[in-house]
Scaffold this active site. Structure first.
Site, PDB file in Angstrom:
ATOM      1  N   ARG A  83      -2.328  -5.528  -8.472  1.00  0.00           N
ATOM      2  CA  ARG A  83      -1.162  -6.366  -8.194  1.00  0.00           C
ATOM      3  C   ARG A  83      -1.013  -7.477  -9.217  1.00  0.00           C
ATOM      4  O   ARG A  83       0.072  -7.872  -9.586  1.00  0.00           O
ATOM      5  CB  ARG A  83      -1.280  -6.985  -6.799  1.00  0.00           C
ATOM      6  CG  ARG A  83      -1.135  -5.981  -5.682  1.00  0.00           C
ATOM      7  CD  ARG A  83      -1.748  -6.480  -4.411  1.00  0.00           C
ATOM      8  NE  ARG A  83      -3.180  -6.687  -4.589  1.00  0.00           N
ATOM      9  CZ  ARG A  83      -3.969  -7.235  -3.689  1.00  0.00           C
ATOM     10  NH1 ARG A  83      -3.471  -7.672  -2.560  1.00  0.00           N
ATOM     11  NH2 ARG A  83      -5.266  -7.358  -3.918  1.00  0.00           N
ATOM     12  N   SER A 122      -3.538  -7.711   3.177  1.00  0.00           N
ATOM     13  CA  SER A 122      -3.543  -7.522   4.628  1.00  0.00           C
ATOM     14  C   SER A 122      -3.877  -8.817   5.360  1.00  0.00           C
ATOM     15  O   SER A 122      -3.337  -9.087   6.437  1.00  0.00           O
ATOM     16  CB  SER A 122      -4.530  -6.419   5.013  1.00  0.00           C
ATOM     17  OG  SER A 122      -4.108  -5.209   4.450  1.00  0.00           O
ATOM     18  N   LYS A 170     -15.698  -6.132   5.740  1.00  0.00           N
ATOM     19  CA  LYS A 170     -14.725  -6.914   6.505  1.00  0.00           C
ATOM     20  C   LYS A 170     -14.837  -6.604   8.002  1.00  0.00           C
ATOM     21  O   LYS A 170     -15.293  -5.531   8.375  1.00  0.00           O
ATOM     22  CB  LYS A 170     -13.322  -6.586   6.014  1.00  0.00           C
ATOM     23  CG  LYS A 170     -13.141  -6.897   4.536  1.00  0.00           C
ATOM     24  CD  LYS A 170     -11.824  -6.412   3.989  1.00  0.00           C
ATOM     25  CE  LYS A 170     -11.691  -6.783   2.528  1.00  0.00           C
ATOM     26  NZ  LYS A 170     -10.496  -6.236   1.901  1.00  0.00           N
ATOM     27  N   HIS A 200       0.845  -1.199   0.000  1.00  0.00           N
ATOM     28  CA  HIS A 200       0.000   0.000   0.000  1.00  0.00           C
ATOM     29  C   HIS A 200       0.888   1.261   0.000  1.00  0.00           C
ATOM     30  O   HIS A 200       0.616   2.214  -0.726  1.00  0.00           O
ATOM     31  CB  HIS A 200      -0.871   0.066   1.265  1.00  0.00           C
ATOM     32  CG  HIS A 200      -1.927  -0.987   1.374  1.00  0.00           C
ATOM     33  ND1 HIS A 200      -2.029  -1.835   2.448  1.00  0.00           N
ATOM     34  CD2 HIS A 200      -2.964  -1.320   0.565  1.00  0.00           C
ATOM     35  CE1 HIS A 200      -3.069  -2.642   2.304  1.00  0.00           C
ATOM     36  NE2 HIS A 200      -3.651  -2.362   1.160  1.00  0.00           N
TER      37      HIS A 200
HETATM   38  N1  COA Z   1      -0.389  -3.958  -1.451  1.00  0.00           N
HETATM   39  C1  COA Z   1      -0.798  -4.867  -0.556  1.00  0.00           C
HETATM   40  N2  COA Z   1      -2.078  -5.220  -0.417  1.00  0.00           N
HETATM   41  C2  COA Z   1      -2.976  -4.629  -1.205  1.00  0.00           C
HETATM   42  C3  COA Z   1      -2.616  -3.663  -2.154  1.00  0.00           C
HETATM   43  C4  COA Z   1      -1.252  -3.344  -2.272  1.00  0.00           C
HETATM   44  N3  COA Z   1      -0.812  -2.439  -3.138  1.00  0.00           N
HETATM   45  N4  COA Z   1      -3.735  -3.254  -2.792  1.00  0.00           N
HETATM   46  C5  COA Z   1      -4.744  -3.943  -2.256  1.00  0.00           C
HETATM   47  N5  COA Z   1      -4.298  -4.771  -1.307  1.00  0.00           N
HETATM   48  C6  COA Z   1      -5.064  -5.742  -0.525  1.00  0.00           C
HETATM   49  C7  COA Z   1      -5.751  -5.184   0.652  1.00  0.00           C
HETATM   50  O1  COA Z   1      -4.921  -5.212   1.810  1.00  0.00           O
HETATM   51  C8  COA Z   1      -6.920  -6.103   0.792  1.00  0.00           C
HETATM   52  O2  COA Z   1      -6.523  -7.284   1.446  1.00  0.00           O
HETATM   53  P1  COA Z   1      -7.501  -8.126   2.357  1.00  0.00           P
HETATM   54  O3  COA Z   1      -8.634  -8.558   1.453  1.00  0.00           O
HETATM   55  O4  COA Z   1      -6.662  -9.232   2.812  1.00  0.00           O
HETATM   56  O5  COA Z   1      -7.970  -7.214   3.439  1.00  0.00           O
HETATM   57  C9  COA Z   1      -7.259  -6.408  -0.652  1.00  0.00           C
HETATM   58  O6  COA Z   1      -6.089  -6.252  -1.350  1.00  0.00           O
HETATM   59  C10 COA Z   1      -8.246  -5.484  -1.330  1.00  0.00           C
HETATM   60  O7  COA Z   1      -8.690  -4.581  -0.452  1.00  0.00           O
HETATM   61  P2  COA Z   1      -8.570  -2.973  -0.356  1.00  0.00           P
HETATM   62  O8  COA Z   1      -7.663  -2.362  -1.327  1.00  0.00           O
HETATM   63  O9  COA Z   1      -8.411  -2.609   1.086  1.00  0.00           O
HETATM   64  O10 COA Z   1      -9.903  -2.648  -0.821  1.00  0.00           O
HETATM   65  P3  COA Z   1     -11.140  -3.204  -0.219  1.00  0.00           P
HETATM   66  O11 COA Z   1     -11.619  -4.130  -1.250  1.00  0.00           O
HETATM   67  O12 COA Z   1     -11.023  -3.684   1.167  1.00  0.00           O
HETATM   68  O13 COA Z   1     -11.895  -1.820  -0.164  1.00  0.00           O
HETATM   69  C11 COA Z   1     -13.407  -0.167  -0.834  1.00  0.00           C
HETATM   70  C12 COA Z   1     -12.743  -1.510  -1.114  1.00  0.00           C
HETATM   71  C13 COA Z   1     -13.510   0.141   0.645  1.00  0.00           C
HETATM   72  C14 COA Z   1     -12.586   0.921  -1.503  1.00  0.00           C
HETATM   73  C15 COA Z   1     -14.799  -0.301  -1.478  1.00  0.00           C
HETATM   74  O14 COA Z   1     -15.467  -1.390  -0.909  1.00  0.00           O
HETATM   75  C16 COA Z   1     -15.625   0.956  -1.298  1.00  0.00           C
HETATM   76  O15 COA Z   1     -15.445   1.897  -2.003  1.00  0.00           O
HETATM   77  N6  COA Z   1     -16.555   0.932  -0.323  1.00  0.00           N
HETATM   78  C17 COA Z   1     -17.404   2.059  -0.012  1.00  0.00           C
HETATM   79  C18 COA Z   1     -18.822   1.826  -0.447  1.00  0.00           C
HETATM   80  C19 COA Z   1     -18.977   2.092  -1.916  1.00  0.00           C
HETATM   81  O16 COA Z   1     -18.858   3.190  -2.401  1.00  0.00           O
HETATM   82  N7  COA Z   1     -19.276   1.015  -2.645  1.00  0.00           N
HETATM   83  C20 COA Z   1     -19.447   1.043  -4.066  1.00  0.00           C
HETATM   84  C21 COA Z   1     -18.161   0.777  -4.776  1.00  0.00           C
HETATM   85  S1  COA Z   1     -18.441   0.641  -6.491  1.00  0.00           S
END
Ligand code: COA
Length: 162
Positions: free
Chosen positions: A92, A130, A41, A17
């Site tokens: 990724r 994560s 989550k 990240h």
């Molecule tokens: N390096 C390491 N890990 C990474 C990474 C990177 N560069 N990029 C993503 N990840 C990991 C994250 O740690 C996460 O791991 P986990 O599943 O083990 O927790 C996973 O990849 C993807 O998660 P993240 O990037 O945190 O995104 P998310 O999917 O948890 O979050 C939101 C998505 C919160 C941005 C999205 O759900 C959102 O916008 N929610 C708000 C409500 C909304 O508007 N919804 C409509 C969306 S269209």
């Protein structure tokens, strides 16, 4: 001023990240890393802890144009409120693509003037997320090269008191 939001759960922030944050900070005047409060989550770290860990990681690599915030509700509403013109997401591997593509298009449908920008982290971090950090750490594995110092400390602390 070009403002970008980098949203995610960040439970906890990893060096993957942080790599994305650094790349975004060179492309935009201001980057707001936004911790999702109402994600589907169940986080190990509280919202405040996740925000503090990001702040400390960003400080460690001396990025001046990055701030940290938290949001609940629709991401694009928060982006509008912050006057952001871009949403940053990390890609990724090919496996990220479908989910990211769907989110990017839905966000664009909701807010046509806000553009999703995909950045690739350094290849040494492409296998990270994560959950794998939490799991390996919980089972006594070594994650110190993969997370910022403050994350390592808090992980150790949390796991000791279990
Ligand atoms: N390096 C390491 N890990 C990474 C990474 C990177 N560069 N990029 C993503 N990840 C990991 C994250 O740690 C996460 O791991 P986990 O599943 O083990 O927790 C996973 O990849 C993807 O998660 P993240 O990037 O945190 O995104 P998310 O999917 O948890 O979050 C939101 C998505 C919160 C941005 C999205 O759900 C959102 O916008 N929610 C708000 C409500 C909304 O508007 N919804 C409509 C969306 S269209």
């Amino acid at each position: 001023m070009k403002i970008a939001l980098y949203p995610g759960t960040f439970d906890p922030i990893t060096k993957g990240h942080l790599d994305i944050i650094e790349r975004a900070s060179h492309l935009f005047d201001k980057v707001i890393v936004t911790v999702a409060v109402n994600s589907s989550k169940t986080p190990m770290f509280t919202t405040e802890e996740r925000m503090e860990l990001i702040r400390s990681a960003v400080k460690e690599i001396k990025l001046k144009n990055v701030s940290v915030d938290a949001f609940s509700g629709l991401l694009v509403n928060f982006a509008r409120k912050k006057k952001a013109s871009a949403l940053i997401r990390g890609l990724r591997a090919v496996s990220d693509f479908e989910y990211e593509f769907q989110m990017a298009l839905m966000n664009r449908k909701q807010a046509p003037t806000i553009t999703t920008v995909f950045l690739m982290p350094h290849e040494k971090y492409t296998y990270l997320n994560s959950s794998i950090i939490r799991e390996v750490s919980r089972l006594g594995g070594d994650v110190k090269d993969l997370v910022p110092t403050a994350v390592q400390k808090l992980l150790d602390q949390k796991l000791k008191t279990r």
